[in-house]
Design an enzyme around this catalytic site. Sequence first.
Site, PDB file in Angstrom:
ATOM      1  N   GLN A 212       0.817  -1.216   0.000  1.00  0.00           N
ATOM      2  CA  GLN A 212       0.000   0.000   0.000  1.00  0.00           C
ATOM      3  C   GLN A 212       0.850   1.265   0.000  1.00  0.00           C
ATOM      4  OE1 GLN A 212      -0.445  -2.611   2.121  1.00  0.00           O
ATOM      5  NE2 GLN A 212      -2.604  -2.952   2.592  1.00  0.00           N
ATOM      6  N   ASP A 253      -6.032   1.728  12.918  1.00  0.00           N
ATOM      7  CA  ASP A 253      -7.316   1.089  12.632  1.00  0.00           C
ATOM      8  C   ASP A 253      -8.145   0.898  13.896  1.00  0.00           C
ATOM      9  OD1 ASP A 253      -7.557  -0.201   9.620  1.00  0.00           O
ATOM     10  OD2 ASP A 253      -5.502   0.230  10.235  1.00  0.00           O
ATOM     11  N   LYS A 264      -1.421  -1.088  10.423  1.00  0.00           N
ATOM     12  CA  LYS A 264      -0.935  -2.030   9.411  1.00  0.00           C
ATOM     13  C   LYS A 264       0.336  -2.734   9.888  1.00  0.00           C
ATOM     14  CE  LYS A 264      -2.539  -2.773   6.317  1.00  0.00           C
ATOM     15  NZ  LYS A 264      -3.507  -3.898   6.115  1.00  0.00           N
TER      16      LYS A 264
END
Length: 385
Positions: A212, A253, A264
């Site tokens: 990402q 998150d 992550k």
Amino acid sequence: MADQYAQTPIGSVPPTLPSLRWEEPPEGPMVVLLDQTRLPAEEVELVCTDVPGLVRAIQTLAVRGAPLLGIAGAYGVALAAVRGYDVDEAAGSLAGARPTAVNLAYGVRRAAGAYRAALEKGETRERAARAALTEARDLHREDAEASALMAAHGLALLDELLPGGGHRILTHCNTGALVSGGEGTAFAVALEAHRAGRLRRLWVDETRPLLQGARLTAYEAARTGMAYTLLTDNAAGSLFSAGEVDAVLIGADRIAADGSVANKIGSYPLAVLARYHHVPFIVVAPVTTIDLATPDGASIEVEQRAGQEVTELTAPPQVAVGGAGAAAGGGLPVAPLGTQAYNPAFDVTPPELVTAIVTDLGVVSPVTGGGIAELCARSRRVTIS
């Protein structure tokens, strides 16, 4: 269902496609997503006309990032309501699509709560559906406002910790406009520093196994004209030892009540490196990412993803590797057939390794349960599961 319906070659101009939007063409309402699995090669949109299609988009990471998942979840509930589907069933499937990202369940609850409240007041199902849609739009707008506030708070903190500017910031995964109703979380802070002329370099972790950072953060940095450099995740230690990192900025998150941060996979090693090298480790996330019902890091459910993401190099669909060496899923095998893989989507950083948490309501530093509770007491939008 979700259908690809538009694509734009990547050029030198900023992207014109938003990460997510609600549309109401004659054929019926839909949620339209920028498919992040196709970036950076091309901009392709997915049209989701029902909740199962949106759930698949969430699970395959076509739409991702904590704040944007909350927005997607809210619009998903509205989609079910407006199209006359079972709202409770839709809410359950959406909220469970990715268990670690607390914003997803939060957005679902807000829209579903607005729908149920309208029904309890005696409104028709049509009016209740419109109430859910209004709630989703409100959340979308609030997230854009939160992004701007976090950018301002984050830059002020950087200037306090690192007077004189010339910031060299290391980031992980993707935290820009692709994950937000605005310009992002951690990336928004770096972008604010860039606009103020105080960003010297953005170091971009590639973020394995799904890259990402390489695919998305580098894409956004290039679009905004930022000075950035991509590095493999395992090169970060070398960068710290060379004295080339002034601060680490990441998103989140889920943030537990004690200040533990799930982000992550690969974030925790950066926190350890930052502590050893006396570099500030800063988490940037809206207050909705705080989950007071999760007491500590050990209580955070960490999503385990398919081992294929590790044992294969996954290419975007339009450039999927073909031929005899290609795996059934379109990826290129990089491990022997039958290899077992450990593939948690996130890791958890304990609060003692976090210098500060930057939110839309301000900064928590030092990071303690008391500080988290005090911050949340000032907000009616805090997530309580």
